[in-house]
Design an enzyme around this catalytic site. Sequence first.
Site, PDB file in Angstrom:
ATOM      1  CG  LEU A 127      -1.828  -1.216   1.365  1.00 21.50           C
ATOM      2  CD1 LEU A 127      -2.700  -1.083   2.604  1.00 21.50           C
ATOM      3  CD2 LEU A 127      -2.684  -1.407   0.117  1.00 21.50           C
ATOM      4  CD  GLN A 187      -6.489   4.535  -2.233  1.00 22.17           C
ATOM      5  OE1 GLN A 187      -5.305   4.726  -1.945  1.00 22.17           O
ATOM      6  NE2 GLN A 187      -7.428   4.388  -1.323  1.00 22.17           N
ATOM      7  CD  GLU A 207     -12.506  -6.872  20.826  1.00 22.54           C
ATOM      8  OE1 GLU A 207     -11.753  -6.988  21.808  1.00 22.54           O
ATOM      9  OE2 GLU A 207     -13.595  -6.281  20.861  1.00 22.54           O
ATOM     10  CG  HIS A 258      28.738  29.773   3.438  1.00 21.68           C
ATOM     11  ND1 HIS A 258      29.813  29.630   2.603  1.00 21.68           N
ATOM     12  CD2 HIS A 258      27.684  30.092   2.639  1.00 21.68           C
ATOM     13  CE1 HIS A 258      29.437  29.863   1.357  1.00 21.68           C
ATOM     14  NE2 HIS A 258      28.148  30.135   1.350  1.00 21.68           N
TER      15      HIS A 258
HETATM   16  P1  TTP Z   1      -1.471   6.097   6.643  1.00 20.61           P
HETATM   17  O1  TTP Z   1      -0.122   6.330   7.248  1.00 20.61           O
HETATM   18  O2  TTP Z   1      -2.600   5.903   7.547  1.00 20.61           O
HETATM   19  O3  TTP Z   1      -1.842   7.267   5.637  1.00 20.61           O
HETATM   20  P2  TTP Z   1      -0.907   8.160   4.745  1.00 20.61           P
HETATM   21  O4  TTP Z   1       0.264   7.396   4.231  1.00 20.61           O
HETATM   22  O5  TTP Z   1      -1.752   8.820   3.726  1.00 20.61           O
HETATM   23  O6  TTP Z   1      -0.321   9.248   5.751  1.00 20.61           O
HETATM   24  P3  TTP Z   1      -1.102  10.410   6.529  1.00 20.61           P
HETATM   25  O7  TTP Z   1      -2.008   9.760   7.528  1.00 20.61           O
HETATM   26  O8  TTP Z   1       0.016  11.153   7.171  1.00 20.61           O
HETATM   27  O9  TTP Z   1      -1.823  11.264   5.518  1.00 20.61           O
HETATM   28  O10 TTP Z   1      -1.410   4.864   5.640  1.00 20.61           O
HETATM   29  C1  TTP Z   1      -0.929   3.604   5.976  1.00 20.61           C
HETATM   30  C2  TTP Z   1      -0.465   2.941   4.705  1.00 20.61           C
HETATM   31  O11 TTP Z   1      -1.555   2.791   3.790  1.00 20.61           O
HETATM   32  C3  TTP Z   1       0.583   3.726   3.980  1.00 20.61           C
HETATM   33  O12 TTP Z   1       1.510   2.803   3.454  1.00 20.61           O
HETATM   34  C4  TTP Z   1      -0.170   4.413   2.855  1.00 20.61           C
HETATM   35  C5  TTP Z   1      -1.318   3.489   2.571  1.00 20.61           C
HETATM   36  N1  TTP Z   1      -2.562   4.146   2.169  1.00 20.61           N
HETATM   37  C6  TTP Z   1      -3.030   3.985   0.871  1.00 20.61           C
HETATM   38  O13 TTP Z   1      -2.383   3.322   0.042  1.00 20.61           O
HETATM   39  N2  TTP Z   1      -4.215   4.566   0.529  1.00 20.61           N
HETATM   40  C7  TTP Z   1      -4.952   5.308   1.402  1.00 20.61           C
HETATM   41  O14 TTP Z   1      -6.036   5.798   1.031  1.00 20.61           O
HETATM   42  C8  TTP Z   1      -4.437   5.481   2.739  1.00 20.61           C
HETATM   43  C9  TTP Z   1      -5.201   6.306   3.732  1.00 20.61           C
HETATM   44  C10 TTP Z   1      -3.254   4.882   3.071  1.00 20.61           C
END
Ligand code: TTP
Length: 398
Positions: A6, A78, A147, A309
């Site tokens: 992701l 995405q 959980e 510097h």
């Molecule tokens: P997050 O760290 O929750 O989101 P982010 O990377 O956008 O950072 P921030 O909260 O500072 O804006 O995401 C966790 C992981 O998931 C990270 O690897 C990015 C990924 N991610 C996506 O691919 N798509 C998304 O819509 C979100 C929210 C996260």
Amino acid sequence: MQTVILAAGKGTRMRPLTEAVPKPMLPVADRPLCAHAVDAAVEAGASELVFVVGYGADTVREYFGDQYRGVEVSYAVQTEQRGTADALSAAVELLSGEFAVLNGDSLYPAAGLRRLFESGPAIATATVEDPTAYGVVSTAAGDRVTEIVEKPDDPPTRLANAGAYVFPASARSWLDVDASERGEFELTDVVAHTIEETAVTAVQLSRWLDVGHPWELLAANEQELDTLDRRIAGTVADDATLEGSVVVEQGATVESGVVIEGPALVRKGASVGPNAYVRGATVVGEGCHIGHGVEVKNTVMLPEAAVPHLSYVGDSLIGHGANLGAGTQVANLRHDGATVKQTVAETRRSTGRRKYGAVVGPGAKTGVNTSIAPGVVLGADARTDPGESVCRDRRPDT
Ligand code: TTP
């Protein structure tokens, strides 16, 4: 195992650094942040890599191409960053059979991912001091997950969700979850559904670092620089002193009178000196310049940044192409010795560090003799006046 990375997030908490480069491509030692998760996955036996990209997609594609370390790579886009479950939905057509999912912004040990990949439906966990900022996992009968709750006030365990999972093939039809309280479609809800349908194993990682805030980028660099072996391939003056695990890449220059105490990395095209002092876990990024009479300690300089510097820069992050004017001093310790705070996404947050300097945005320029207080953020392209004392953030929106 097909492994989804992701890497589409906006990285808002990492601003202004992410205004020039997406979070997965921020530097951690000699590679982009997400290359560390990917390398661990490849070592753990990933058979195919599927990147979900969005914000800054092109730089991720350019780096990984369609083959990475002998493993086939594909991409899903995405279009709107609506959460981790939504991100996985973008890749669903590319998946068949059991599959793994990893956050592209965490550092994972390869051995832990190998155990994860061998555990059937599973979730990686790590023991943390304060679980309230994480998904918290409960288990029974040893390692069976019972959980998962998101950011509870009263955490039932100290086991944090480390953002690495193995899902059964059927999970592909469980991605249509409701929006969470913060308005995102979250993978934790897909995990919760998976727990109802099948046995899910908690795989405890020995080490895990989630890199969401600038000070965690410093921590990631500290951790990974420690693993580099000394290598001097660049041009180094005879009277320069390089102590400990220092890497000077080919095409980098270290001039006369420089002292570098490792771990430190001077990347290709960078130049240090003459008469500069670099110490702590410091990365001098590609094309960066550290000039005469400058001390840089425990700092990550992103490509093309310059401190030419008579300056001191400690425990700081200096964005792409930023320039600190002659005599700029960054304070990294409060007089009261208290932990330094930084404003992140409009909230004051503890960095957990007594020593913490500044975050300087890409393209920012300081006037000569600027003083910057600990925890201050200069936004992208910010300017300071000569002799200015900067005690508050300077962002375009403030
Ligand atoms: P997050 O760290 O929750 O989101 P982010 O990377 O956008 O950072 P921030 O909260 O500072 O804006 O995401 C966790 C992981 O998931 C990270 O690897 C990015 C990924 N991610 C996506 O691919 N798509 C998304 O819509 C979100 C929210 C996260």
